[in-house]
Design an enzyme around this catalytic site. Structure first.
Site, short mmCIF file in Angstrom:
data_model
loop_
_atom_site.label_atom_id
_atom_site.label_comp_id
_atom_site.label_asym_id
_atom_site.label_seq_id
_atom_site.Cartn_x
_atom_site.Cartn_y
_atom_site.Cartn_z
CB CYS A 1 19.00 0.45 6.21
SG CYS A 1 17.83 -0.39 5.14
CB CYS B 1 29.86 -1.04 16.67
SG CYS B 1 29.58 -0.85 18.34
CB CYS C 1 14.72 3.19 4.70
SG CYS C 1 15.46 2.64 6.29
CB CYS D 1 12.78 -0.30 5.09
SG CYS D 1 14.49 -0.77 4.96
CB CYS E 1 16.61 -1.94 8.40
SG CYS E 1 16.04 -0.12 8.64
#
Length: 151
Positions: free
Chosen positions: A117, A140, A120, A72, A69
Site C-alpha cells: 500500500c 496476487c 501505509c 489504512c 487496504c
C-alpha cells in the site's frame, strides 16, 4: 583476503550512515498496528507473511465494488480488475492508479516483486507477468490484507 573484503565492505556501510526506512503517510508503532489489526492481518501487512492458500472469502467475492487496504482503508483494487487465477488468492490485472508501490523481494531464493500500500506500506502480495490481457499482470494479493466494500 576474504576478511579484508568483509572489513572494507562494512566500513563502506558505516560511512554511508544508517539505512533509512521508507516513509509513508500513515505510520503507527508496532504496538499500535497490533492493536488495530487482527493477528493474521498484522502478520501479512506488517511482517510480509502470506495467508494460507484458499483461506480468504475475498477469493470468491464477485460483487461490484472496491477492495481497500485493511491497514489504512486506501482503495487499492476495483472489482472489474479482479479475475480467477486459480492460485487460491484474490488476483487482479491492475491496481487503482497510484494506490500501490512495488519493490524487489529476494526472499525464497528468487526475486519477486512485492506490492505494498502506498499510504501505509502494508504488504499486500506480489505481482507476476503471467496474467491475462490487457495488462499481462497478475497482482496476487492476500485477502486478509484487504477489505471489500460493495458498490
Amino acid at each position: 583476503m576474504h576478511r579484508r573484503l568483509f572489513l572494507t565492505s562494512m566500513a563502506a556501510l558505516v560511512a554511508a550512515g544508517p539505512l533509512r526506512a521508507e516513509s509513508f503517510e500513515v505510520t503507527l508503532t508496532e504496538a499500535e498496528w497490533r492493536a488495530k489489526l487482527s493477528k493474521a492481518q498484522f502478520a501479512v501487512l506488517r511482517k510480509a507473511d502470506t495467508e494460507r492458500v484458499g483461506s480468504s472469502p475475498l477469493n470468491a467475492e464477485h460483487r461490484k465494488g472496491v477492495f481497500s487496504c485493511a491497514g489504512c482503508d486506501l482503495a487499492v483494487y476495483r472489482s472489474e480488475d479482479k479475475f480467477e487465477s486459480g492460485t487460491g488468492w484474490p488476483s487482479f490485472t491492475q491496481p487503482i492508479k497510484g494506490a500501490v508501490g512495488t519493490k524487489p523481494d529476494n526472499s525464497l531464493f528468487t526475486t519477486r516483486t512485492e506490492v505494498h500500500c502506498r499510504r501505509c506500506g502494508g504488504h499486500l502480495g506480489h505481482v507476476f507477468d503471467d496474467g491475462p490481457k490487457p495488462t499481462g499482470k497478475r497482482y496476487c494479493m492476500n485477502g486478509v490484507a484487504m477489505n471489500f466494500t460493495a458498490a
